[in-house]
Design a protein around this motif. Structure first.
Motif, mmCIF file in Angstrom:
data_model
loop_
_atom_site.group_PDB
_atom_site.id
_atom_site.type_symbol
_atom_site.label_atom_id
_atom_site.label_comp_id
_atom_site.label_asym_id
_atom_site.label_seq_id
_atom_site.Cartn_x
_atom_site.Cartn_y
_atom_site.Cartn_z
ATOM 1 N N LEU A 96 -8.642 -8.544 0.154
ATOM 2 C CA LEU A 96 -7.548 -8.416 -0.807
ATOM 3 C C LEU A 96 -7.199 -6.946 -1.034
ATOM 4 N N VAL A 97 -5.916 -6.640 -0.906
ATOM 5 C CA VAL A 97 -5.418 -5.274 -1.043
ATOM 6 C C VAL A 97 -4.401 -5.215 -2.176
ATOM 7 N N PHE A 98 -4.549 -4.210 -3.039
ATOM 8 C CA PHE A 98 -3.563 -3.990 -4.098
ATOM 9 C C PHE A 98 -2.304 -3.373 -3.514
ATOM 10 N N GLN A 99 -1.161 -3.993 -3.817
ATOM 11 C CA GLN A 99 0.132 -3.459 -3.405
ATOM 12 C C GLN A 99 1.065 -3.478 -4.607
ATOM 13 N N PRO A 100 1.497 -2.305 -5.073
ATOM 14 C CA PRO A 100 2.413 -2.273 -6.219
ATOM 15 C C PRO A 100 3.754 -2.878 -5.854
ATOM 16 N N PRO A 101 4.509 -3.350 -6.846
ATOM 17 C CA PRO A 101 5.840 -3.909 -6.572
ATOM 18 C C PRO A 101 6.753 -2.874 -5.926
ATOM 19 N N SER A 102 7.709 -3.336 -5.167
ATOM 20 C CA SER A 102 8.679 -2.443 -4.545
ATOM 21 C C SER A 102 9.492 -1.721 -5.603
ATOM 22 N N GLU A 103 9.951 -0.551 -5.269
ATOM 23 C CA GLU A 103 10.743 0.250 -6.198
ATOM 24 C C GLU A 103 11.981 -0.522 -6.650
ATOM 25 N N GLY A 104 12.247 -0.499 -7.927
ATOM 26 C CA GLY A 104 13.407 -1.183 -8.491
ATOM 27 C C GLY A 104 13.087 -2.530 -9.104
ATOM 28 N N ILE A 105 11.940 -3.130 -8.709
ATOM 29 C CA ILE A 105 11.537 -4.410 -9.294
ATOM 30 C C ILE A 105 10.939 -4.152 -10.666
ATOM 31 N N PHE A 198 3.710 -1.007 -12.145
ATOM 32 C CA PHE A 198 4.929 -0.405 -11.601
ATOM 33 C C PHE A 198 4.842 1.099 -11.368
ATOM 34 N N LEU A 199 4.234 1.829 -12.279
ATOM 35 C CA LEU A 199 4.265 3.288 -12.217
ATOM 36 C C LEU A 199 2.933 3.880 -12.640
ATOM 37 N N ASN A 200 2.353 4.672 -11.760
ATOM 38 C CA ASN A 200 1.146 5.434 -12.076
ATOM 39 C C ASN A 200 1.526 6.911 -12.058
ATOM 40 N N THR A 201 1.462 7.550 -13.196
ATOM 41 C CA THR A 201 1.874 8.955 -13.293
ATOM 42 C C THR A 201 0.843 9.919 -12.718
ATOM 43 N N LYS A 202 -0.329 9.405 -12.382
ATOM 44 C CA LYS A 202 -1.412 10.222 -11.812
ATOM 45 C C LYS A 202 -1.798 11.389 -12.720
#
Length: 313
Positions: A96-105, A198-202
């Motif tokens: 299982l791999v984490f994949q963030p949603p595509s940009e704009g979703i 959706f967003l990781n500001t790091k």
């Protein structure tokens, strides 16, 4: 869960000091838990133990694989006997791999960020085109429970119980939410800043996993007891800590009694501790010593690793 040490008798850690001959005493926290699963027990005693300073790294796990020829569960095809309805293609090795949603979703279904990825494993964490070159000092991931046990047996150690892990994770602090105090800090651990998923500001400097020892240690000199990757324990999971009151070296329920009502179809599950780089304020906030989650024993992911303990030094 395990808090308020009554006596701290020469508690030592692997690679730091010698093991102690004295027991540790703990009284479990009576604070109101953040989650039902964190409900406390009281009057718990544990014997001394040694614990690794940091999570097992890619380099350390590679030594084991090279010495033994071991193949992780993520590198083996799914069993035809266990999954008779799946095709040969569907039973290919993967994880299982984490994949963030595509940009704009802006809206996604719960857990839709996890994708079964053929060819993903500890050497190829995001699929067959990825690798761990230059990441010797990162925590090994895509490790299922049996993989961790195999490595532990090779090292002559064991996975920690939840009680051992949580005592070590608190670093000697009393009545504190985090392993460093009561105030969250992005500079203390590798967690998610921003809006998950959706967003990781790091703000902490990392988007995914970080090299071990990238953040300050806790009061016991242990690194990454908060965040980076969840860590496997030997305990089977159940909600709360029933049956652990007034006990010596408590463990979890039996395998047959293990159950997570939020995952009713997954059967018996193990406890994982510490949270990961995917834990965020808006999602789970489980980057606390008391926090706990359940994990399927036969599945690896991009955010679960482990460290080991020894009781004889």
């Amino acid at each position: 869960m395990y808090q308020d040490p009554l006596t701290l008798c020469s508690f030592y850690f692997l690679k730091a000091f010698s093991p102690s001959d004295y027991p540790l005493w703990e009284k479990l926290s009576q604070k109101s838990p953040n989650y039902e699963s964190e409900k406390s027990a009281s009057d718990v005693t544990m014997d001394s133990f040694c614990i690794d300073r940091h999570e097992v790294t890619n380099a350390e796990f590679r030594q084991f694989v090279e010495a033994t020829g071991y193949q992780t569960i993520g590198e083996r095809p799914l069993s035809k006997e266990q999954f008779p309805t799946l095709s040969e293609e569907q039973r290919q090795p993967g994880s299982l791999v984490f994949q963030p949603p595509s940009e704009g979703i802006e809206q996604v279904a719960y857990l839709s960020w996890w994708h079964w990825t053929v060819g993903a494993n500890w050497q190829h964490p995001y699929g067959p085109d990825s690798n761990i070159k230059g990441k010797d000092n990162y925590p090994v991931i895509h490790i299922a429970y049996d993989d961790a046990v195999a490595y532990a047996n090779w090292k002559g150690k064991t996975l920690p119980t939840e009680a051992q892990w949580e005592y070590a994770g608190r670093g000697g602090l009393k009545d504190q939410d985090f392993s460093w105090g009561n105030r969250y800090s992005a500079k203390k651990a590798n967690t998610w800043q921003g809006i998950f998923p959706f967003l990781n500001t790091k703000q902490d400097g990392h988007l995914g996993t970080a090299p071990v020892e990238s953040f300050p240690p806790n009061g016991y000199g242990l690194y990454d007891m908060t965040g980076n990757v969840w860590e496997l324990t030997s305990d089977w999971y159940s909600v709360g800590h029933g049956g652990k009151e007034h006990s010596l070296n408590p463990t979890g329920p039996t395998k047959n009694a293990s159950f997570d009502p939020t995952k009713p179809s997954e059967g018996s599950l193990h406890v994982i501790k510490g949270g990961s780089y995917l834990c965020a304020k808006n999602y789970c906030s489980r980057y606390r010593p008391a926090a706990r989650e359940s994990q399927a024993p036969d599945t690896g992911t991009t955010h679960v690793g482990f460290r080991l303990v020894s009781v004889d030094g």
